[in-house]
Design an enzyme around this catalytic site. Structure first.
Site: not given
Length: 514
Positions: A235, A453, A483
């Site tokens: 991320s 995502d 995610h």
């Protein structure tokens, strides 16, 4: 106030659970403080020479101590403190301590250290790494698993901008103001948060950028005794990895970037991306329950409007506000496994009980049963507002709101106002509109994207690979939900990433895992 969507780790799936945070801004430019921010990545491709007192320091690895926000890990884990410059422009000056955690490699053919950043920005590596170790157990055979709390986070000079009572009181502030009085309250709350951060962090506030953390990583590499940096960024950690590759291309070893942040997007672009990503995930959820996405979204939007007008009661005695409700909606969209929890929470909210949505929101906001809040969202804000130069005004945001609503009828307005408030009246100016991640001459970097995502939409994957440069960025695609991709149930993804990290096998650019 707390941002509704933050780049957080794949650990969100572990949580059902993770965190959120919000913002607001009416002034055009951030105010400068007495402290001068470290130069951004674009101004210098390497740090000034560091003194031997830093590069040759010996880490005193010992037993890890638990905190109120992080329990004591098992005996496999060791902790130490790394000294780094407060200001890399003054490498021989004042230092701060970074908290590190590691589990040593279990096999005999050790490659080196594998650094992990779990996103946020502001996620504590000290707290997440032990729980994530099972996901990467195959990698531990040949790597020491190492993570850390970046500067301003947790045990590394962690910043707390507000007390628990102040945080709970701020949850009543409307994140989508409907009239001048609500708008004034929104921006006053944002300014108050920034002042609290300045009081807590002091001169550190100007030295918690992604560029600073990338330079910390290279000092970490030297002190750990590695000739190359091997790294797994998730991320926001993908942005950090890209900035590191830009600054230190010749020191790049095996880098994996999973759940990729779009490096070409500015603050408003990221907000649009995330509104699009979460709406896309919500549509997929609604389809899975047999609902038409458009009709389902209208129903949820109507529920949120009712909550805005009259917050829902909960079993705890607290009220579920519109802002808390949206945060509760966001959390289960991080993982398909959490969709049943969203169904239950929406059903009870339609019946007039906000308890389930509030519980989801509290989990995302790091609030425990005693009413204590963690500081992840505080660190997220001080890091991102030092990174982001863009400061949209309230007037600019109002013009953008129709587009945000078209992108997402459920999340658009919240994400639109967030761009105005996140860094409103911030005490330190931002460094760049978009980060530089070009890394010509670096070894191949594996860039992993999930087509569905919600938090870091797939479109950013190819953009990161392209900006890293030809022959550097190598894309691996997973057609999945949630995610992040690694450890999410795809044997194809996991085996490809493991082969790259363990054997140096670079897959063909564009490989797709269904």
């Amino acid at each position: 106030m707390s941002r509704f969507v933050r780049w957080t780790a794949a650990a969100a799936a572990v949580l059902l659970v993770a965190g959120c945070s919000d913002s607001t801004s009416d002034s055009g430019d951030g105010k400068g403080s007495a402290a001068t921010p470290s130069p951004p990545a674009s101004s210098s491709r390497a740090s000034p020479g560091l003194p031997a007192s830093l590069t040759s320091q010996k880490l005193d690895w010992g037993r890890c101590e638990g905190t109120s926000d992080s329990p004591t890990p098992g005996s496999d884990w060791q902790c130490a403190t790394l000294k780094v410059p407060l200001d890399y422009a003054k490498p021989g000056g004042e230092t701060i301590g970074l908290a590190l955690i590691r589990a040593k490699a279990t096999g005999g053919n050790r490659i080196g250290s594998l650094l992990f950043n779990f996103g946020g920005p502001g996620q504590s590596g000290i707290s997440v790494m032990p729980s994530y170790a099972g996901t990467v157990s195959a990698l531990r055979e040949r790597y020491d698993l190492v993570s850390w709390d970046p500067r301003g986070v947790g045990a590394s000079e962690g910043v707390r901008c507000r007390g628990d009572k102040e945080i709970q009181a701020a949850e009543s502030v409307d994140p989508t103001p409907d009239d001048p009085a609500e708008e004034q309250a929104y921006f006053q709350d944002a300014a108050s948060f920034g002042k609290g951060c300045e009081k807590s962090a002091g001169k550190l506030l100007a030295h918690v950028s992604t560029t600073d953390s990338a330079r910390d990583m290279d000092l970490m590499r030297q002190v750990l005794g590695d000739t190359k940096t091997h790294y797994f960024g998730i991320s926001y950690g993908t942005e950090l990895g890209g900035v590191y590759a830009h600054l230190f291309p010749k020191n790049v070893g095996r880098l994996v970037l999973d759940a990729v942040v779009d490096p070409s997007a500015d603050m408003v672009g990221h907000a649009k991306n995330q509104a699009r990503g979460f709406q896309r995930a919500l549509d997929d959820y609604l389809k899975s329950t047999g609902q038409d996405p458009d009709q389902g979204s209208r129903k949820i939007s109507a529920l949120l409007k009712r909550i805005d007008a009259e917050p829902l009661p909960t079993s705890s005695g607290r009220k579920l506000t519109q802002g808390l409700a949206v945060t509760g909606l966001v959390l289960p969209l991080y993982s398909k496994q959490s969709w049943p929890a969203l169904t239950s929470a929406l059903d009870t909210a339609e019946e007039g009980d906000g308890s389930d949505l509030l519980a989801l929101s509290d989990s995302y906001n790091d609030r425990d049963a005693s009413g204590h809040y963690g500081t992840t969202t505080h660190a997220q804000r001080v890091i991102s507002c030092l990174d982001d130069k863009q400061r949209p005004t309230a007037a600019q945001t109002r013009k953008l709101l129709p587009e945000f609503r078209r992108i997402s009828p459920v999340f658009g307005e919240f994400m639109g106002w967030d761009t105005a408030g996140w860094c409103h009246d911030w005490p330190v100016a931002g460094q760049y509109d978009t980060p530089e991640v070009g890394a010509p001459g670096a070894a191949p970097v594996l860039v992993v994207g999930n087509t569905r995502d919600p938090a870091t939409p797939y479109e950013g994957t190819r953009k990161m690979a392209d900006e890293l440069g030809k022959g550097v960025g190598v894309v691996l695609t997973w057609k999945g939900e949630g995610h992040g991709a690694y450890g999410s149930g795809s044997e194809c993804v996991d085996s490809t990433v493991d082969a790259y990290l363990l054997d140096g096998t670079v897959p063909p650019d564009g490989k797709v895992c269904s």
